[in-house]
Each structure stands twice: as C-alpha cells, then as structure tokens.
Design an enzyme around this catalytic site. Structure first.
Site, PDB file in Angstrom:
ATOM      1  N   ALA A  52       0.617   4.962  -0.197  1.00 48.18           N
ATOM      2  CA  ALA A  52      -0.295   6.122  -0.190  1.00 48.18           C
ATOM      3  C   ALA A  52       0.405   7.442   0.105  1.00 48.18           C
ATOM      4  O   ALA A  52      -0.196   8.500  -0.078  1.00 48.18           O
ATOM      5  CB  ALA A  52      -1.408   5.890   0.831  1.00 48.18           C
ATOM      6  N   LYS A  96      -2.723  12.154  -1.630  1.00 44.57           N
ATOM      7  CA  LYS A  96      -1.968  13.024  -0.725  1.00 44.57           C
ATOM      8  C   LYS A  96      -0.888  13.793  -1.474  1.00 44.57           C
ATOM      9  O   LYS A  96      -0.747  14.997  -1.317  1.00 44.57           O
ATOM     10  CB  LYS A  96      -1.309  12.204   0.392  1.00 44.57           C
ATOM     11  CG  LYS A  96      -2.082  10.986   0.840  1.00 44.57           C
ATOM     12  CD  LYS A  96      -3.189  11.290   1.815  1.00 44.57           C
ATOM     13  CE  LYS A  96      -4.043  10.050   2.004  1.00 44.57           C
ATOM     14  NZ  LYS A  96      -4.963  10.085   3.090  1.00 44.57           N
ATOM     15  N   ASP A 141       0.875  -1.176   0.000  1.00 39.08           N
ATOM     16  CA  ASP A 141       0.000   0.000   0.000  1.00 39.08           C
ATOM     17  C   ASP A 141       0.913   1.228   0.000  1.00 39.08           C
ATOM     18  O   ASP A 141       1.671   1.450   0.953  1.00 39.08           O
ATOM     19  CB  ASP A 141      -0.888  -0.035   1.255  1.00 39.08           C
ATOM     20  CG  ASP A 141      -1.872   1.129   1.290  1.00 39.08           C
ATOM     21  OD1 ASP A 141      -1.784   2.027   0.432  1.00 39.08           O
ATOM     22  OD2 ASP A 141      -2.732   1.145   2.190  1.00 39.08           O
TER      23      ASP A 141
HETATM   24  C1  LMR Z   1      -6.386   8.507   6.880  1.00 38.55           C
HETATM   25  O1  LMR Z   1      -5.794   7.490   7.252  1.00 38.55           O
HETATM   26  O2  LMR Z   1      -6.769   9.388   7.667  1.00 38.55           O
HETATM   27  C2  LMR Z   1      -6.641   8.736   5.425  1.00 38.55           C
HETATM   28  O3  LMR Z   1      -6.086   7.700   4.676  1.00 38.55           O
HETATM   29  C3  LMR Z   1      -8.058   9.005   5.101  1.00 38.55           C
HETATM   30  C4  LMR Z   1      -8.931   7.793   5.198  1.00 38.55           C
HETATM   31  O4  LMR Z   1      -9.608   7.510   4.211  1.00 38.55           O
HETATM   32  O5  LMR Z   1      -8.978   7.127   6.239  1.00 38.55           O
END
Ligand code: LMR
Length: 394
Positions: A210, A243, A208
């Site tokens: 992100a 992000k 993952d």
């Molecule tokens: C988070 O972890 O705050 C972000 O990835 C937003 C989410 O969708 O949870």
C-alpha cells in the site's frame, strides 16, 4: 430482519478521523488516518493526476463497462512498476480492484475458494482492518510475532520460528514496505529467508503493498517483494494507488497473481475474476484510467515520480527532525527508532490513557495503538509536540 443485528463496533481509525473533524480547536494536530499531508497540512491532488484527469475528461468518449479485468493498460503498468522483470509475463496476471482493500478482499475470497477456511498468518501488530477483512473472506487469522517495541525493529527470529509452525497451504500476509503500523520493514536478505521458508513449508505468500514509494524510493521499496517473487512459485499481491498517487477517494488498486506456470495462473485468475463478478461485477474506471494516463505518458510519469519523491523525502526529514526533537525533550535516545523506520507510520509506545490525554488536553490525535502518521507532523511544531508527548509518557 434488522432487529436480529447488533451494532457493529466502529473502526478505530475511521472513528478517530470523525472525532478529529468534529474537534473545533484550531491548534489540533491530526496524526491519525494514513493520508499524506504537505507542509500546509493539505492532502493535495498531485500535479500529474490533475493533468491526467483533465485529459480523461476531454478525451474519453464512452462510459460503457470496462470488463471484469478493468483497464488492461493500467494492469500492465502496475505489474511493471511493482514486479519489474522479477517474474516472466506468462506467470503474472493483474486485475484492477477498488483500492488496496478491494484487492486484498478479492484475493482473499479467491484463496478461500482454493482452501476454504485456510489459516492466514498476520504480523502482530498489523493494520487493524486486516483481521476483519481476511476473516470476512472466510480465512482464519493467526498472528506471528513481528515488532519489538524495545528496539523499534523486527523480531525476525521469532517471526521465522512462528512460521516454521505453520502448515502446508497456510497463507502468510506480508507488508511489501513501510509496515503499517510500525514502520519496521524486513531487509532484502530477510525477504529471501521468508521466501525460502515458504518454499520449505509450502506456505503461500500474500503481500499487501500500500505504500510503494514512501520508504526508500520507488525501485528500492520493491526490492524485497521482487526478491520473494524471484524465489517462490506462487504469490499474490494487493497493490494500492491511494497513497502514492494520492487518489484515496477514487479507490484504485490492483490484484496480482503469480503462478507456477501459465495454466495454473490462468485458472486462479479466472476464479479471481469470478469473485469480482459475484461481488461488484466490474471495477470503477475513473481513478484507474487517470493513473494509467500518468504511467503511460513519459512526461506525466516523470512529474509524478518527482512529486512522489518530494513527499517521501519530506517524511524522511520529518522522521529525523522529530526524533531529534524527542531527544531534546526527553534527554534520551528512546525515540531514536523513529528516524530509522520507513514510510508513514511509527508507534510511540504510549498507553491508552496517555493517548487519551494527548487528545483531550492537547488536541493531538493518535491512533489507539499509539501509531502516528509522520506526514501529519508540522516542522514548526515538532518541539511543542515532543514536549507534550514526553510530558504524558513520563
Ligand atoms: C490507515 O491505515 O490509516 C489507512 O490505510 C487508512 C485506512 O483505511 O485505515
């Protein structure tokens, strides 16, 4: 029909986001949901994204379907950013997905076609949506030890020990960088050791990714993942643009498969696209087209990289200064780990009642596992915040 259903439990992060919005206090502090905020507390549209969106608006001539894979140039650019030259082009296939979560879901559903109900090993702790998302795809979640709250680092020996107990064909979910929720990342040698373990045990790595660009830099954040990709025959990656391009609501992501050879990866990719066809047919175009314009235009790309680097270095400075403020407030080094961790998140190690007190009495919003969003900190409020945290933590 509907009378057969029970209300679904609310998602903790999204529920906190809603609670924060409803709070009328003007001095409230949002350290909850993982969105980047600038020094004024805004989640601004990045300069290059604004310019690319305008260009797309002016130049796009049709809104006809983009096809199952999505925007092919976007896919190629994402493959290049994430993997560099770590795998040869004939072993890599990329499709667009609706956000990182969409990429995680379609890959998980495809893996579930290969091995129905396969065990997927998830770090303890992990992003709270990992378990519902992966089990919703049919996989069977199992956790491996990951975070040592006492030192703020990875329990690497215990992680390896747990994965040694995994069975051939199990899936191992890894966070590419900026571990959510702890900010504690594997080192490159640790990534290599995990790769060797996956090879030895026949485990399938699923990454993952992100927060690329929020840790040590765009290239640096890929180093562990690329080290893994160089060593293993097969791999899947769910990459998010939410992000690092700040296109959260556009839902832009990429699902990447690396196979042992072109034939294998083509077969797996055909299954991946067949999953997308059966779930949402074709991906949304707008956000990915904007990201593609940014990545394909050298000037916009350079501007995006510069702005991203500014966001990253702001978080690094906030980490250092917040750890200093906590040291002053607590007269101890117990929060020093915050300065060393990576990306948007760290955990303060507070109990539920302490988190509730911070929210109810001080208007400070922290996720229930005591995760804070570093980008939600304000430089001029660090000392006040540190004093409030130390007062409730005791
Ligand atoms: C988070 O972890 O705050 C972000 O990835 C937003 C989410 O969708 O949870």
């Amino acid at each position: 029909m509907f009378e057969k259903l029970q209300p679904a439990p609310p998602d903790k992060i999204l529920a906190l986001m809603a609670q924060y919005r409803e709070d009328s206090r003007t001095d409230k502090v949002d350290l909850g949901v993982g969105v980047y905020k600038d020094a004024d507390g805004n989640t601004a549209i990045m300069r290059a994204i604004r310019a690319a969106a305008k260009r797309l608006h002016d130049e796009q001539t049709t809104k006809t379907y983009v096809g199952l894979q999505g925007d092919k140039d976007f896919c190629a650019a994402m493959g290049e950013i994430v993997l560099g030259d770590a795998v040869s082009a004939d072993r890599l296939r990329v499709c667009q997905a609706p956000g990182g979560s969409g990429a995680l879901s379609i890959i998980a559903m495809m893996l579930n076609r290969a091995r129905p109900g396969a065990t997927v090993w998830i770090s303890d702790p992990s992003w709270p949506n990992h378990i519902p998302l992966l089990s919703g795809a049919g996989l069977t979640p199992q956790s491996y030890p990951y975070y040592d709250a006492a030192t703020g680092s990875v329990r690497f020996d215990e992680m390896k020990e747990a994965l040694r107990g995994a069975a051939a064909g199990d899936i191992v979910l890894l966070h590419g960088c900026c571990h959510n929720p702890t900010g504690a990342d594997l080192t490159v040698p640790q990534w290599e050791a995990i790769a060797d373990l996956c090879n030895e045990k026949g485990l399938f790595p699923f990454v993952d990714f992100a927060y690329l660009g929020f840790g040590d830099g765009l290239e640096e954040d890929c180093a562990g993942l690329r080290a893994l990709a160089r060593r293993v025959p097969e791999l899947a990656i769910a990459a998010s643009c939410s992000k690092n391009f700040a296109v959260y609501r556009e839902r832009v992501g990429a699902a990447m498969l690396v196979g042992a050879n072109a034939l294998d990866v083509d077969t797996a990719f055909s299954q991946l696209l067949s999953v997308t066809r059966s779930v949402y047919s074709m991906p949304p175009d707008h956000g990915a087209a904007i990201v593609r314009i940014v990545l394909d235009d050298p000037e916009l790309r350079a501007d995006w990289m510069e702005e991203l680097e500014g966001m990253r270095s702001r978080m690094v400075t906030l980490r250092r200064d917040f750890a200093d403020a906590l040291r002053r407030a607590s007269n101890s080094g117990r929060y020093d780990f915050i300065a060393d961790q990576k990306g948007m998140f760290s955990r303060l190690g507070l109990a539920t009642e302490q988190i509730d007190t911070l929210r109810n009495e001080h208007g400070i919003y922290i996720v229930g596992d005591s995760r804070i969003n570093i980008a939600g900190l304000h430089h001029d409020k660090l000392d006040d915040l540190a004093r409030a945290i130390v007062a409730v933590a005791g």
